[in-house]
Design a protein around this motif. Structure first.
Motif, short mmCIF file in Angstrom:
data_model
loop_
_atom_site.label_atom_id
_atom_site.label_comp_id
_atom_site.label_asym_id
_atom_site.label_seq_id
_atom_site.Cartn_x
_atom_site.Cartn_y
_atom_site.Cartn_z
N GLY A 1 21.16 -7.28 -2.59
CA GLY A 1 21.56 -8.55 -1.97
C GLY A 1 20.70 -8.95 -0.78
O GLY A 1 21.09 -9.83 0.00
N MET A 2 19.53 -8.34 -0.63
CA MET A 2 18.62 -8.74 0.46
C MET A 2 17.50 -9.60 -0.13
O MET A 2 17.21 -9.54 -1.32
CB MET A 2 18.00 -7.50 1.13
N LYS A 3 16.86 -10.38 0.74
CA LYS A 3 15.63 -11.08 0.35
C LYS A 3 14.52 -10.04 0.34
O LYS A 3 14.49 -9.15 1.21
CB LYS A 3 15.29 -12.18 1.36
N ALA A 4 13.60 -10.18 -0.63
CA ALA A 4 12.54 -9.18 -0.77
C ALA A 4 11.20 -9.71 -0.28
O ALA A 4 10.76 -10.79 -0.69
CB ALA A 4 12.44 -8.74 -2.22
N GLY A 5 10.56 -8.92 0.58
CA GLY A 5 9.23 -9.27 1.06
C GLY A 5 8.23 -8.17 0.75
O GLY A 5 8.60 -7.00 0.60
N VAL A 6 6.96 -8.58 0.61
CA VAL A 6 5.89 -7.60 0.46
C VAL A 6 4.89 -7.84 1.59
O VAL A 6 4.44 -8.97 1.81
CB VAL A 6 5.19 -7.73 -0.91
N GLU B 1 0.82 -1.22 0.00
CA GLU B 1 0.00 0.00 0.00
C GLU B 1 0.86 1.27 0.00
O GLU B 1 0.33 2.37 -0.22
CB GLU B 1 -0.92 0.01 1.24
N ALA B 2 2.18 1.13 0.26
CA ALA B 2 3.06 2.30 0.35
C ALA B 2 3.95 2.45 -0.88
O ALA B 2 4.80 3.35 -0.92
CB ALA B 2 3.92 2.19 1.61
N CYS B 3 3.77 1.55 -1.87
CA CYS B 3 4.69 1.52 -3.02
C CYS B 3 3.96 1.62 -4.35
O CYS B 3 3.44 0.62 -4.86
CB CYS B 3 5.49 0.22 -3.01
N PRO B 4 3.93 2.80 -4.96
CA PRO B 4 3.28 2.94 -6.26
C PRO B 4 4.00 2.18 -7.37
O PRO B 4 3.39 1.81 -8.37
CB PRO B 4 3.29 4.45 -6.53
N HIS B 5 5.31 1.95 -7.19
CA HIS B 5 6.08 1.21 -8.19
C HIS B 5 6.70 -0.01 -7.51
O HIS B 5 7.92 -0.16 -7.42
CB HIS B 5 7.15 2.11 -8.81
N LEU B 6 5.80 -0.88 -7.03
CA LEU B 6 6.22 -2.02 -6.21
C LEU B 6 7.22 -2.92 -6.92
O LEU B 6 8.19 -3.37 -6.30
CB LEU B 6 4.97 -2.82 -5.81
N HIS B 7 7.01 -3.16 -8.20
CA HIS B 7 7.92 -4.05 -8.94
C HIS B 7 9.35 -3.49 -8.91
O HIS B 7 10.32 -4.20 -8.65
CB HIS B 7 7.42 -4.22 -10.38
N ARG B 8 9.46 -2.20 -9.12
CA ARG B 8 10.78 -1.54 -9.10
C ARG B 8 11.40 -1.63 -7.71
O ARG B 8 12.60 -1.89 -7.56
CB ARG B 8 10.64 -0.09 -9.52
N THR B 9 10.59 -1.43 -6.68
CA THR B 9 11.10 -1.49 -5.30
C THR B 9 11.64 -2.89 -4.99
O THR B 9 12.71 -3.03 -4.39
CB THR B 9 9.97 -1.10 -4.31
N ILE B 10 10.90 -3.91 -5.42
CA ILE B 10 11.34 -5.29 -5.18
C ILE B 10 12.69 -5.54 -5.87
O ILE B 10 13.61 -6.11 -5.28
CB ILE B 10 10.27 -6.28 -5.71
N GLN B 11 12.81 -5.08 -7.11
CA GLN B 11 14.09 -5.26 -7.83
C GLN B 11 15.22 -4.53 -7.10
O GLN B 11 16.35 -5.02 -7.02
CB GLN B 11 14.01 -4.76 -9.28
#
Ligand code: DX5
Ligand code: ZN
Length: 216
Positions: free
Chosen positions: A108-113, A92-102
């Motif tokens: 080098g961190m594991k990515a969570g949503v 809910e805080a990320c308008p460009h969630l895909h970019r944030t995950i990348q």
């Protein structure tokens, strides 16, 4: 897989943080759950980088950092530098969630949503194969010690089905109101990681409570 337990440091004694970190080190816990609140995305402020660094200095297990902050892209590198191993941002805080995950994975961190109780699992469909973890909120984020929302079981089942259908390897983490009465049903329904703050730290013997949460 065997389920993991991540005690939430939000409920620890901040005047004795080293003692509580070492208790978790010696316990059967798997991760440290570290809640970051900015007073904007959620109506509470927790703590920031100096505290994360202090925890990291003593922790012998991964830091699972849960960002309840607006526009987290500003700080991905700083959280990495502070010691985050797994970094979860709120959908809910990320308008460009895909970019944030990348961005998280590139560091080098594991990515969570993380998703709020009102957010449908369907919103994860186009990122589920990109992420390592879904932090499913089973309370409205912002405070420890709140009452578990029962609709969570239905959401776990639906997320499990999405993960199966997409062959994603994302883990299902349940955050909020996990206790000794509901943890078994959560695991049976499909939870892989249990976050527990109040249940662990308000108990007479936190290490024993962690051991109980590890038992199936
Ligand atoms: C709530 C936080 C949780 C919290 C869980 O906003 O994200 O991680 O610490 O605390 P309990 O287990 O006490 O509900
Ligand atoms: Zn959390």
């Amino acid at each position: 897989m065997n389920h993991l337990v991540a005690p939430s440091i939000l409920s620890a004694d901040f005047a004795n943080i080293q003692r509580d970190v070492e208790m978790i080190n010696k316990s059967e816990a798997d991760w440290f759950h570290v809640d970051i609140m900015d007073g904007m995305f959620v109506p509470n402020i927790s703590f920031g980088f100096p505290v994360i660094k202090a925890i990291k200095k003593h922790a012998t297990k991964p830091l699972d950092v849960h960002l309840m902050i607006q526009d987290p892209d500003r700080y991905l590198q700083t959280f990495k530098d502070a010691g985050a191993d797994i970094l979860s941002v709120h959908l809910e805080a990320c308008p460009h969630l895909h970019r944030t995950i990348q961005g998280i994975k590139a560091l080098g961190m594991k990515a969570g949503v993380a998703i709020n109780p009102h957010t449908s699992i369907s919103h994860l469909a186009d990122v589920i194969d990109e992420i390592d973890l879904v932090c499913m909120m089973s309370v409205n984020p912002g405070f420890g010690g709140q009452k578990f929302i029962e609709n969570t079981y239905r959401k776990i089942a639906s997320l499990k089905e999405l993960i199966r259908a997409t062959k994603s390897s994302a883990l299902i983490e349940i955050d909020g109101g996990v206790d000794l009465n509901n943890y078994k049903k959560l695991i049976e329904t499909g939870a892989n990681v249990l976050v527990a703050g109040n249940t662990v730290f308000s108990s007479a013997d936190p290490s024993k409570t962690i051991a109980k949460l590890k038992k199936i």
